[in-house]
Design a protein around this motif. Structure first.
Motif, mmCIF file in Angstrom:
data_model
loop_
_atom_site.group_PDB
_atom_site.id
_atom_site.type_symbol
_atom_site.label_atom_id
_atom_site.label_comp_id
_atom_site.label_asym_id
_atom_site.label_seq_id
_atom_site.Cartn_x
_atom_site.Cartn_y
_atom_site.Cartn_z
ATOM 1 N N GLY A 183 0.769 -1.190 -0.670
ATOM 2 C CA GLY A 183 -0.253 0.236 0.051
ATOM 3 C C GLY A 183 0.537 0.793 -0.153
ATOM 4 O O GLY A 183 0.117 2.541 0.097
ATOM 5 N N TYR A 184 1.896 1.293 0.036
ATOM 6 C CA TYR A 184 2.858 1.888 0.165
ATOM 7 C C TYR A 184 4.154 2.390 -0.518
ATOM 8 O O TYR A 184 4.826 1.166 -1.191
ATOM 9 C CB TYR A 184 3.253 2.608 1.706
ATOM 10 C CG TYR A 184 4.122 1.419 2.251
ATOM 11 C CD1 TYR A 184 5.305 1.711 2.358
ATOM 12 C CD2 TYR A 184 3.079 0.310 2.745
ATOM 13 C CE1 TYR A 184 5.878 0.557 3.182
ATOM 14 C CE2 TYR A 184 3.415 -0.555 3.821
ATOM 15 C CZ TYR A 184 5.607 -0.752 3.118
ATOM 16 O OH TYR A 184 6.481 -1.515 4.541
ATOM 17 N N THR A 185 4.931 3.416 -0.885
ATOM 18 C CA THR A 185 6.231 2.757 -1.697
ATOM 19 C C THR A 185 7.490 3.306 -0.851
ATOM 20 O O THR A 185 7.197 4.244 0.776
ATOM 21 C CB THR A 185 6.575 3.792 -2.950
ATOM 22 O OG1 THR A 185 6.364 5.172 -2.436
ATOM 23 C CG2 THR A 185 5.720 3.356 -3.456
ATOM 24 N N THR A 186 8.776 3.189 -0.484
ATOM 25 C CA THR A 186 9.490 3.479 0.105
ATOM 26 C C THR A 186 10.924 3.384 -0.192
ATOM 27 O O THR A 186 11.204 2.241 -1.724
ATOM 28 C CB THR A 186 10.239 2.693 1.503
ATOM 29 O OG1 THR A 186 10.606 2.931 2.372
ATOM 30 C CG2 THR A 186 10.308 1.277 1.680
ATOM 31 N N ASP A 187 11.978 4.088 -0.399
ATOM 32 C CA ASP A 187 13.273 4.629 -0.572
ATOM 33 C C ASP A 187 13.892 2.854 0.175
ATOM 34 O O ASP A 187 15.370 2.964 -0.313
ATOM 35 C CB ASP A 187 14.159 5.390 -0.683
ATOM 36 C CG ASP A 187 13.843 6.983 -1.759
ATOM 37 O OD1 ASP A 187 12.852 5.884 -2.721
ATOM 38 O OD2 ASP A 187 13.250 7.615 -1.917
#
Length: 214
Positions: free
Chosen positions: A43-47
């Motif tokens: 449900g999200y993105t992250t580096d």
């Protein structure tokens, strides 16, 4: 909407007048998908990279710039405090080993109604007392709210809340960036991220003054 029925501020009426009334309340619907992390890493993105192989022998989250969604930070790093999540004390949270450069901790694109106010909330705790995170929240790359300086007290969930207007946007990207790039410490957890619309009901009231004859 609920709350007191009295007007605030109070006004003194000297003759016939029109009043424009606005009632505001927080919509209970959380627009963030998987804000409690109960569905894991979705449900999200992250580096940040999902932790896998240990760098220093303390667990799969001992490399800078790694993370996982787990129920206990110590499962990923033996030096992390054994905190419970903010939601229930036994559920998931996002646990991160702070990166040595500026990276997005968490981002999500959310559909919104233009020209409306929204309240963004998140809970953060350090899992190591040294060099706690310094978080900046943003909308479409522009900072919203004050920079959040987390306490160094481990397992001490603290709340970030800010209210902002989305302008003409019908879709916004909310991101969290950790401004702390220390490689010693700088380990933390995030939980219960929410974005809720502030609803408004407007009405015009005509007030007439009638002399009362005793």
């Amino acid at each position: 909407l609920s709350g007191p029925k009295s007007l605030s501020p109070k006004v003194t009426v000297f003759g016939p007048m029109s009043y424009y009334l606005v009632a505001k309340g927080l919509d209970p619907t959380n627009l963030v998908i998987n804000g409690t992390f109960s569905s894991g890493r979705t449900g999200y993105t992250t580096d940040y990279a999902v932790g896998s192989t240990p760098c220093y022998g303390f667990g799969y989250l001992d490399c800078e710039g790694t993370y996982d969604v787990i129920t206990n930070p110590q499962f990923g790093h033996t030096g992390f405090a054994p905190c419970g999540d903010h939601t229930s004390g036994s559920g998931n949270m996002m646990v991160l080993n702070g990166a040595a450069n500026l990276q997005n901790v968490w981002c999500q694109t959310i559909n919104v109604m233009p020209d409306m106010d929204y309240t963004l909330s998140a809970w953060i705790t350090a899992v190591v007392s040294a060099a706690p995170p310094i978080l900046q929240f943003s909308m479409n790359g522009d900072p919203i709210g004050n920079v959040f300086n987390a306490s160094g007290a481990v397992c001490n969930w603290q709340n970030f809340t800010t209210t902002f207007n989305v302008g003409a946007n019908t879709s916004i990207e909310i991101c969290i960036v950790n401004l702390n790039t220390a490689t010693g410490g700088n380990d933390f957890a995030v939980d219960d991220i929410s974005l809720k619309k502030i609803c408004e009901i407007r009405d015009t009231v005509e007030v007439d003054v009638i002399d009362i004859v005793a």
